[in-house]
Design an enzyme around this catalytic site. Sequence first.
Site, PDB file in Angstrom:
ATOM      1  N   THR A  60      28.489  36.128  35.234  1.00 54.73           N
ATOM      2  CA  THR A  60      27.466  37.063  34.843  1.00 54.73           C
ATOM      3  C   THR A  60      26.431  38.288  36.052  1.00 54.73           C
ATOM      4  O   THR A  60      26.421  39.282  35.980  1.00 54.73           O
ATOM      5  CB  THR A  60      26.340  37.237  33.142  1.00 54.73           C
ATOM      6  OG1 THR A  60      26.640  36.644  32.250  1.00 54.73           O
ATOM      7  CG2 THR A  60      25.171  37.818  33.169  1.00 54.73           C
TER       8      THR A  60
ATOM      9  N   VAL B 118      26.919  37.465  39.510  1.00 58.86           N
ATOM     10  CA  VAL B 118      28.378  38.352  40.216  1.00 58.86           C
ATOM     11  C   VAL B 118      28.693  39.701  39.593  1.00 58.86           C
ATOM     12  O   VAL B 118      29.096  40.937  39.984  1.00 58.86           O
ATOM     13  CB  VAL B 118      29.623  37.309  40.284  1.00 58.86           C
ATOM     14  CG1 VAL B 118      30.660  38.160  42.018  1.00 58.86           C
ATOM     15  CG2 VAL B 118      28.633  36.446  40.952  1.00 58.86           C
TER      16      VAL B 118
ATOM     17  N   GLU C  94      34.387  40.783  32.483  1.00 53.21           N
ATOM     18  CA  GLU C  94      35.009  39.570  31.748  1.00 53.21           C
ATOM     19  C   GLU C  94      33.951  38.537  32.573  1.00 53.21           C
ATOM     20  O   GLU C  94      34.380  37.994  32.835  1.00 53.21           O
ATOM     21  CB  GLU C  94      36.318  39.576  31.393  1.00 53.21           C
ATOM     22  CG  GLU C  94      37.425  40.282  30.936  1.00 53.21           C
ATOM     23  CD  GLU C  94      37.448  40.770  29.903  1.00 53.21           C
ATOM     24  OE1 GLU C  94      36.888  39.404  28.928  1.00 53.21           O
ATOM     25  OE2 GLU C  94      37.850  41.637  29.119  1.00 53.21           O
TER      26      GLU C  94
ATOM     27  N   CYS D 207      35.692  29.618  30.058  1.00 49.80           N
ATOM     28  CA  CYS D 207      34.728  30.956  29.797  1.00 49.80           C
ATOM     29  C   CYS D 207      34.201  30.611  28.331  1.00 49.80           C
ATOM     30  O   CYS D 207      33.173  30.515  28.027  1.00 49.80           O
ATOM     31  CB  CYS D 207      35.339  32.131  29.761  1.00 49.80           C
ATOM     32  SG  CYS D 207      36.532  32.409  29.038  1.00 49.80           S
TER      33      CYS D 207
HETATM   34  P1  NAD Z   1      32.184  33.640  39.976  1.00 51.33           P
HETATM   35  O1  NAD Z   1      31.629  34.759  38.605  1.00 51.33           O
HETATM   36  O2  NAD Z   1      31.162  33.278  40.446  1.00 51.33           O
HETATM   37  O3  NAD Z   1      33.559  34.541  41.009  1.00 51.33           O
HETATM   38  C1  NAD Z   1      34.593  35.105  40.115  1.00 51.33           C
HETATM   39  C2  NAD Z   1      34.729  36.157  41.595  1.00 51.33           C
HETATM   40  O4  NAD Z   1      33.847  36.640  42.097  1.00 51.33           O
HETATM   41  C3  NAD Z   1      35.769  35.136  42.563  1.00 51.33           C
HETATM   42  O5  NAD Z   1      36.967  35.983  42.997  1.00 51.33           O
HETATM   43  C4  NAD Z   1      34.511  35.088  44.006  1.00 51.33           C
HETATM   44  O6  NAD Z   1      34.903  35.041  45.287  1.00 51.33           O
HETATM   45  C5  NAD Z   1      34.194  36.826  43.466  1.00 51.33           C
HETATM   46  N1  NAD Z   1      32.598  35.998  44.061  1.00 51.33           N
HETATM   47  C6  NAD Z   1      31.409  35.385  43.876  1.00 51.33           C
HETATM   48  N2  NAD Z   1      30.708  35.841  44.299  1.00 51.33           N
HETATM   49  C7  NAD Z   1      30.484  36.953  45.035  1.00 51.33           C
HETATM   50  C8  NAD Z   1      29.951  38.098  45.269  1.00 51.33           C
HETATM   51  N3  NAD Z   1      28.726  37.926  45.191  1.00 51.33           N
HETATM   52  N4  NAD Z   1      30.296  38.900  45.711  1.00 51.33           N
HETATM   53  C9  NAD Z   1      31.146  39.614  45.564  1.00 51.33           C
HETATM   54  N5  NAD Z   1      32.394  39.085  44.683  1.00 51.33           N
HETATM   55  C10 NAD Z   1      32.007  37.856  44.044  1.00 51.33           C
HETATM   56  O7  NAD Z   1      32.448  33.117  38.347  1.00 51.33           O
HETATM   57  P2  NAD Z   1      33.158  31.846  38.656  1.00 51.33           P
HETATM   58  O8  NAD Z   1      32.770  30.932  39.383  1.00 51.33           O
HETATM   59  O9  NAD Z   1      35.547  32.045  39.740  1.00 51.33           O
HETATM   60  O10 NAD Z   1      34.060  31.468  37.322  1.00 51.33           O
HETATM   61  C11 NAD Z   1      33.181  30.496  36.298  1.00 51.33           C
HETATM   62  C12 NAD Z   1      32.219  32.435  35.754  1.00 51.33           C
HETATM   63  O11 NAD Z   1      33.358  33.390  35.347  1.00 51.33           O
HETATM   64  C13 NAD Z   1      32.080  31.959  34.458  1.00 51.33           C
HETATM   65  O12 NAD Z   1      30.371  32.457  34.315  1.00 51.33           O
HETATM   66  C14 NAD Z   1      32.801  31.655  32.956  1.00 51.33           C
HETATM   67  O13 NAD Z   1      32.010  31.964  32.380  1.00 51.33           O
HETATM   68  C15 NAD Z   1      33.176  32.817  33.611  1.00 51.33           C
HETATM   69  N6  NAD Z   1      34.835  33.516  33.157  1.00 51.33           N
HETATM   70  C16 NAD Z   1      34.413  34.490  32.463  1.00 51.33           C
HETATM   71  C17 NAD Z   1      35.771  34.906  31.963  1.00 51.33           C
HETATM   72  C18 NAD Z   1      36.104  35.851  30.725  1.00 51.33           C
HETATM   73  O14 NAD Z   1      37.494  35.932  30.134  1.00 51.33           O
HETATM   74  N7  NAD Z   1      35.015  36.514  30.069  1.00 51.33           N
HETATM   75  C19 NAD Z   1      37.406  33.464  32.126  1.00 51.33           C
HETATM   76  C20 NAD Z   1      36.533  33.405  33.276  1.00 51.33           C
HETATM   77  C21 NAD Z   1      35.732  33.005  33.510  1.00 51.33           C
END
Ligand code: NAD
Length: 468
Positions: A203, A205, A223, A257
């Site tokens: 959430t 990011v 998502e 997630c």
């Molecule tokens: P994240 O938000 O840290 O990263 C997701 C993507 O964003 C990665 O590719 C990362 O490189 C990029 N990113 C990270 N920080 C950024 C920034 N400051 N600016 C721009 N891009 C950035 O998430 P994560 O740790 O990879 O995944 C876990 C999270 O994702 C959990 O909160 C989970 O619930 C959620 N998730 C949601 C779904 C869904 O379908 N709703 C599915 C899987 C995971």
Amino acid sequence: MARSISNLAAVPPSSDMKALVEKQRAYFETRVTLPLQWRRERLLALQRAAHKYEAEILSALKADLSKSPEEAYLTEVGNIYGELKTALKNVKAWMEPRRGSAPLIIQPARAYQYADPLGVTLIISPWNYPYQLSMAPLIGALAAGCTAVLKPSELSPATSGVLKRMLGEAFPEEVVSVVEGGVEASQALLAERWDLIFFTGGTQVGRVVAEAAARHLTPTVLELGGKSPCIVDRSADLEVTARRIAWGKYVNAGQTCVAPDYVLIPPELKGRFIDLVQKAVRSFYGADVSTSGDYGRIVSPRHYERIAALAADGQIAFGGERDAPSRYFAPTVITDAPLSSPLMQEEIFGPLLPLVDCPSIDDAIRFVRARPKPLALYSFARDAAVNERVLTETSSGGAVANDVCVHFAVEGLPFGGVGESGIGGYHGQASFDAFSHKKSVVKRPFTLDMKLRYPPYGGKLGLLKRFL
Ligand code: NAD
């Protein structure tokens, strides 16, 4: 450490990002992506690539997350084949203009919704289901006639590498391109103008992405995550409930997630529920979970430390064993965590299951409604009226009665969050819709021009009231 250095070195300069977006835009502007044939051929190319690289994908998922091939097939590879089949079978029908009805005042007329491809799109995906969460939006993009740049996660480098090779072989970069790298690469991409940003991740990011998108008024699908509750009623079959919750919580070591985040349960059921979860864990993974080939590992040392810290917020009812070097954290149930503790405030995203005393369904509904809207909610009751109350009196991205996570696998249902857990949905036709603009179109002949709508209006009020 070596991983982050190589990722930093791999970040393309922002001039390359600009050139890539311009190249895709020039290609999209040729309108070659509009016909059905282009879309079917691209989907077929993606399908062929997915089959060709299946073994590499399975071993990359093992390398990144210790996923067994069976679990990886069940939760990632298999449903992508399903999504591809559905898209290939239905893309023609999805593209057809949808008929609407036109009011009397503008008759004769026919009303339609045309599905216009949005254009040049950016897909940013996370590490937890790194293959599936990259491929599913890409299927929607190609079915809708869009081009796509995919930025997979730096925390699942083996899978990102396979995606880069596989998609690079299947598509020229003006159609699909994979940009590897972390936050810097992501932010360089977000600085560009896109026609849609499809983001899956946390959430926090998600907010960064929404802000970047606002600069160009770019639409987004977000998502996101959150704390998905389970509500257990006294009428529930406790053994089946415990087994299903244990599966959803501990698959991929809790890094899902839609994993159950915590359980609201009447206090007198707690002891038996804990025993039953423990029994289920033994039946899944054996007496020593650390030796099971079916139990995953925490993705990175940072995430391991975060989970270890959260586990200290309450009493460990069972589990809690861990090993930092291998990032193993056992399936764990926790009681008595203060509601103000990080364990009960943050999305856990690991194999810790806190139980919260909740004497009645009213209390449970109040508890859920007082917090941000979750991505998923799970209600367990034999009494169908109780489940129906929970389903109608709470708001969440999706919900399941008497099971967990399975709504994700129903292609006919749009998958997505609400409020802090996300904006928009996808899967099946919803993926096509997410990458399309629904354009309102009205077609009229030159004949029969009703004078009623034209001035002078004097004396026409009575007639207008009859026609409108
Ligand atoms: P994240 O938000 O840290 O990263 C997701 C993507 O964003 C990665 O590719 C990362 O490189 C990029 N990113 C990270 N920080 C950024 C920034 N400051 N600016 C721009 N891009 C950035 O998430 P994560 O740790 O990879 O995944 C876990 C999270 O994702 C959990 O909160 C989970 O619930 C959620 N998730 C949601 C779904 C869904 O379908 N709703 C599915 C899987 C995971």
